[in-house]
Design a protein around this motif. Structure first.
Motif, PDB file in Angstrom:
ATOM      1  N   THR A   1     -36.529  66.045  -5.132  1.00  0.00           N
ATOM      2  CA  THR A   1     -35.196  65.535  -5.483  1.00  0.00           C
ATOM      3  C   THR A   1     -34.153  66.164  -4.550  1.00  0.00           C
ATOM      4  OG1 THR A   1     -35.886  65.387  -7.810  1.00  0.00           O
ATOM      5  CG2 THR A   1     -33.512  65.297  -7.322  1.00  0.00           C
ATOM      6  N   PHE A   2     -33.276  65.318  -4.022  1.00  0.00           N
ATOM      7  CA  PHE A   2     -32.227  65.783  -3.096  1.00  0.00           C
ATOM      8  C   PHE A   2     -30.860  65.753  -3.805  1.00  0.00           C
ATOM      9  CE2 PHE A   2     -35.532  63.937  -0.469  1.00  0.00           C
ATOM     10  CZ  PHE A   2     -35.717  64.902   0.506  1.00  0.00           C
ATOM     11  N   GLY A   3     -30.041  66.718  -3.453  1.00  0.00           N
ATOM     12  CA  GLY A   3     -28.651  66.747  -3.945  1.00  0.00           C
ATOM     13  C   GLY A   3     -27.714  67.209  -2.823  1.00  0.00           C
ATOM     14  N   GLU A   4     -26.864  66.293  -2.372  1.00  0.00           N
ATOM     15  CA  GLU A   4     -25.931  66.653  -1.299  1.00  0.00           C
ATOM     16  C   GLU A   4     -24.781  67.490  -1.861  1.00  0.00           C
ATOM     17  OE1 GLU A   4     -24.606  63.343   0.926  1.00  0.00           O
ATOM     18  OE2 GLU A   4     -26.638  62.675   1.531  1.00  0.00           O
ATOM     19  N   ARG A   5     -24.334  68.462  -1.076  1.00  0.00           N
ATOM     20  CA  ARG A   5     -23.255  69.358  -1.462  1.00  0.00           C
ATOM     21  C   ARG A   5     -22.205  69.421  -0.332  1.00  0.00           C
ATOM     22  NH1 ARG A   5     -25.722  68.806  -5.393  1.00  0.00           N
ATOM     23  NH2 ARG A   5     -26.536  70.364  -6.857  1.00  0.00           N
ATOM     24  N   GLU A   6     -20.954  69.185  -0.719  1.00  0.00           N
ATOM     25  CA  GLU A   6     -19.896  69.382   0.279  1.00  0.00           C
ATOM     26  C   GLU A   6     -19.751  70.857   0.633  1.00  0.00           C
ATOM     27  OE1 GLU A   6     -16.313  67.703  -1.154  1.00  0.00           O
ATOM     28  OE2 GLU A   6     -17.042  65.613  -1.063  1.00  0.00           O
ATOM     29  N   VAL A   7     -19.962  71.699  -0.346  1.00  0.00           N
ATOM     30  CA  VAL A   7     -19.916  73.147  -0.095  1.00  0.00           C
ATOM     31  C   VAL A   7     -21.162  73.735  -0.739  1.00  0.00           C
ATOM     32  CG1 VAL A   7     -18.658  75.298  -0.418  1.00  0.00           C
ATOM     33  CG2 VAL A   7     -17.391  73.169  -0.087  1.00  0.00           C
TER      34      VAL A   7
ATOM     35  N   ALA B   1     -29.766  86.208  10.626  1.00  0.00           N
ATOM     36  CA  ALA B   1     -30.605  87.325  10.179  1.00  0.00           C
ATOM     37  C   ALA B   1     -30.601  87.494   8.677  1.00  0.00           C
ATOM     38  CB  ALA B   1     -30.140  88.616  10.844  1.00  0.00           C
ATOM     39  N   GLY B   2     -29.710  86.781   7.997  1.00  0.00           N
ATOM     40  CA  GLY B   2     -29.685  86.861   6.549  1.00  0.00           C
ATOM     41  C   GLY B   2     -28.910  88.051   6.020  1.00  0.00           C
ATOM     42  N   THR B   3     -28.176  88.739   6.878  1.00  0.00           N
ATOM     43  CA  THR B   3     -27.415  89.905   6.417  1.00  0.00           C
ATOM     44  C   THR B   3     -26.001  89.538   5.969  1.00  0.00           C
ATOM     45  OG1 THR B   3     -26.706  90.359   8.687  1.00  0.00           O
ATOM     46  CG2 THR B   3     -28.707  91.449   7.909  1.00  0.00           C
ATOM     47  N   LEU B   4     -25.576  88.284   6.205  1.00  0.00           N
ATOM     48  CA  LEU B   4     -24.256  87.831   5.781  1.00  0.00           C
ATOM     49  C   LEU B   4     -24.396  86.581   4.950  1.00  0.00           C
ATOM     50  CD1 LEU B   4     -22.174  88.225   9.082  1.00  0.00           C
ATOM     51  CD2 LEU B   4     -22.161  89.731   7.094  1.00  0.00           C
ATOM     52  N   PRO B   5     -23.584  86.428   3.876  1.00  0.00           N
ATOM     53  CA  PRO B   5     -23.617  85.182   3.114  1.00  0.00           C
ATOM     54  C   PRO B   5     -22.967  84.068   3.919  1.00  0.00           C
ATOM     55  CG  PRO B   5     -21.906  86.633   2.281  1.00  0.00           C
ATOM     56  CD  PRO B   5     -22.638  87.416   3.304  1.00  0.00           C
ATOM     57  N   ALA B   6     -23.274  82.824   3.532  1.00  0.00           N
ATOM     58  CA  ALA B   6     -22.758  81.675   4.274  1.00  0.00           C
ATOM     59  C   ALA B   6     -22.445  80.543   3.324  1.00  0.00           C
ATOM     60  CB  ALA B   6     -23.763  81.218   5.324  1.00  0.00           C
ATOM     61  N   VAL B   7     -21.419  79.749   3.722  1.00  0.00           N
ATOM     62  CA  VAL B   7     -21.049  78.564   2.962  1.00  0.00           C
ATOM     63  C   VAL B   7     -20.852  77.424   3.934  1.00  0.00           C
ATOM     64  CG1 VAL B   7     -19.995  79.798   1.025  1.00  0.00           C
ATOM     65  CG2 VAL B   7     -18.607  79.209   3.040  1.00  0.00           C
ATOM     66  N   GLY B   8     -21.007  76.188   3.450  1.00  0.00           N
ATOM     67  CA  GLY B   8     -20.809  75.033   4.290  1.00  0.00           C
ATOM     68  C   GLY B   8     -21.439  73.798   3.674  1.00  0.00           C
ATOM     69  N   PRO B   9     -21.241  72.676   4.318  1.00  0.00           N
ATOM     70  CA  PRO B   9     -21.858  71.454   3.784  1.00  0.00           C
ATOM     71  C   PRO B   9     -23.387  71.526   3.889  1.00  0.00           C
ATOM     72  CG  PRO B   9     -20.951  71.045   5.950  1.00  0.00           C
ATOM     73  CD  PRO B   9     -20.519  72.416   5.580  1.00  0.00           C
ATOM     74  N   GLY B  10     -24.055  70.926   2.955  1.00  0.00           N
ATOM     75  CA  GLY B  10     -25.523  70.954   2.963  1.00  0.00           C
ATOM     76  C   GLY B  10     -26.090  70.176   1.795  1.00  0.00           C
ATOM     77  N   LEU B  11     -27.273  70.578   1.403  1.00  0.00           N
ATOM     78  CA  LEU B  11     -27.934  69.896   0.273  1.00  0.00           C
ATOM     79  C   LEU B  11     -28.900  70.852  -0.407  1.00  0.00           C
ATOM     80  CD1 LEU B  11     -30.975  69.191   1.461  1.00  0.00           C
ATOM     81  CD2 LEU B  11     -29.755  67.293   2.512  1.00  0.00           C
ATOM     82  N   THR B  12     -29.330  70.429  -1.564  1.00  0.00           N
ATOM     83  CA  THR B  12     -30.364  71.158  -2.305  1.00  0.00           C
ATOM     84  C   THR B  12     -31.608  70.269  -2.389  1.00  0.00           C
ATOM     85  OG1 THR B  12     -29.526  70.317  -4.415  1.00  0.00           O
ATOM     86  CG2 THR B  12     -28.712  72.465  -3.667  1.00  0.00           C
ATOM     87  N   VAL B  13     -32.799  70.883  -2.244  1.00  0.00           N
ATOM     88  CA  VAL B  13     -34.084  70.169  -2.291  1.00  0.00           C
ATOM     89  C   VAL B  13     -34.923  70.827  -3.389  1.00  0.00           C
ATOM     90  CG1 VAL B  13     -36.091  69.435  -1.001  1.00  0.00           C
ATOM     91  CG2 VAL B  13     -33.886  69.730   0.179  1.00  0.00           C
ATOM     92  N   GLN B  14     -35.195  70.063  -4.449  1.00  0.00           N
ATOM     93  CA  GLN B  14     -35.956  70.604  -5.575  1.00  0.00           C
ATOM     94  C   GLN B  14     -37.364  69.997  -5.592  1.00  0.00           C
ATOM     95  OE1 GLN B  14     -33.994  70.333  -9.361  1.00  0.00           O
ATOM     96  NE2 GLN B  14     -35.919  70.655 -10.541  1.00  0.00           N
ATOM     97  N   PHE B  15     -38.400  70.915  -5.690  1.00  0.00           N
ATOM     98  CA  PHE B  15     -39.819  70.511  -5.711  1.00  0.00           C
ATOM     99  C   PHE B  15     -40.347  70.689  -7.132  1.00  0.00           C
ATOM    100  CE2 PHE B  15     -38.879  71.875  -1.401  1.00  0.00           C
ATOM    101  CZ  PHE B  15     -39.481  70.894  -0.618  1.00  0.00           C
ATOM    102  N   ASP B  16     -40.787  69.532  -7.707  1.00  0.00           N
ATOM    103  CA  ASP B  16     -41.401  69.555  -9.040  1.00  0.00           C
ATOM    104  C   ASP B  16     -42.904  69.255  -8.880  1.00  0.00           C
ATOM    105  OD1 ASP B  16     -38.979  69.979 -10.520  1.00  0.00           O
ATOM    106  OD2 ASP B  16     -38.458  67.879 -10.120  1.00  0.00           O
TER     107      ASP B  16
END
Length: 340
Positions: free
Chosen positions: A315-321, A204-219
């Motif tokens: 552009t993709f950027g993998e993140r452990e956290v 629901a977006g009412t709590l923050p979250a952390v975990g493995p993932g990635l970032t996707v940047q659109f230019d």
């Protein structure tokens, strides 16, 4: 009467010359040659008998004897003790040397006698106490006078009482197990509810979250990044198992992406997300399996191909956290209700 005779007052004539007492068996007038013969004057019944005065030596009046009582009842006259330590007859007929050491011996004997009496008394009291306790604990006059039938009945009552107590113990143990089981069940349900609430809060977006993932940047390229392209990217990420997402613009403005989030095209290549204006480039931070989500975006004819076909780039950027910290205002449902 002749001159040679004198009157003796008896009427018998007495010779004038000195004459001793008549010796038995001898002539009259001869002295008795025996050494222990009595004086003739003492034997005469006519001689006046006067008490003889004996001359006594001068003796100082005897002082009162010093008497000391000993615990054994004997009386010791200390005045009769010789200062030179000569033996003095004791009460038992034996001579004992007494002197200046008599007083310490008597005192020591007194102390030993008192201590001995106290020890004997304490031992007697202890023995009496042990005997009484033994008789009290080993002998029950009530049971000793009880008949055999009564003893059997008492034994039966005790067995029945023991059986009831055993049943009570088993019932209490069952209650304890039920309480423990119920407590464990309640704790497990509480833990499950907490976990479920956390998951729903993240979705629901009412709590923050952390975990493995990635970032996707659109230019953007020749063509701007439209809202449809961003929405397609969000849908592909959800289909690839994304659990939490947020989008941010060049001005660091960030919006939490949930199921009800909408996207609109704004002026000069901007985007309006949940009523908030964002400028490019746009970056989506997503929590999930990085490899799966990246593969989903790179499918032929998918989001990456469309953006690159319009002159833009992804552009993709993998993140452990990866951290999704933006929060969404809780949504108040007006029509939907849980099924009871």
């Amino acid at each position: 009467m002749s001159d040679e005779q004198t009157d003796t007052g008896t009427g018998w004539p007495q010779p004038a010359g000195p004459a001793g007492p008549a010796r038995p068996g001898g002539p009259a007038g001869e002295p008795d040659p025996r050494p222990d013969a009595p004086d003739p004057d003492e034997l005469s019944p006519l001689a006046p008998q006067e008490p003889a005065e004996r001359e006594l030596p001068d003796v100082e009046p005897a002082a009162e004897p010093d008497v000391e009582l000993v615990d054994d009842g004997a009386t010791v006259d200390l005045s009769a003790v010789s200062r030179s330590g000569e033996p003095v007859a004791s009460s038992d007929g034996l001579a004992e040397p007494v002197g200046e050491s008599v007083a310490p011996v008597a005192a020591g004997r007194s102390r030993l006698s008192t201590a001995g009496v106290m020890i004997v008394a304490l031992l007697a009291l202890l023995g009496f106490t042990l005997v009484v306790q033994f008789k009290t604990t080993s002998t029950d006059p009530t049971l000793g006078a009880t008949r055999q039938e009564d003893l059997v009945r008492i034994l039966s009552d005790l067995d029945a009482r023991e059986s009831r107590l055993q049943q009570d113990i088993r019932a209490l143990e069952d209650s304890q197990r039920q309480l423990q089981s119920g407590e464990q069940g309640r704790q497990a349900a509480l833990d499950e509810a907490t976990r479920r609430a956390d998951e729903l809060g993240i979705l629901a977006g009412t709590l923050p979250a952390v975990g493995p993932g990635l970032t996707v940047q659109f230019d953007a390229g020749a063509k701007p990044i439209t809202a449809n392209r961003v929405l397609d990217a969000v849908q592909e990420l959800r289909g690839a198992g994304a659990e939490a997402m947020q989008i941010s613009g060049a001005d660091r403005a960030t919006v939490r992406i949930i199921a009800s989030t909408y996207f609109l095209d704004g002026d000069n290549g901007s985007l309006v997300v949940e009523g908030r204006r964002l400028t490019g480039p746009f970056t989506i931070t997503v929590i999930g399996d990085p490899a799966t989500m990246r593969t989903a975006l790179n499918i032929p004819g998918g989001v990456v191909a469309s953006v690159r076909g319009g002159g833009g780039n992804v552009t993709f950027g993998e993140r452990e956290v990866a951290e999704v910290s933006a929060l969404h205002v809780p949504i108040k449902l007006e029509h939907a209700r849980p099924v009871s």
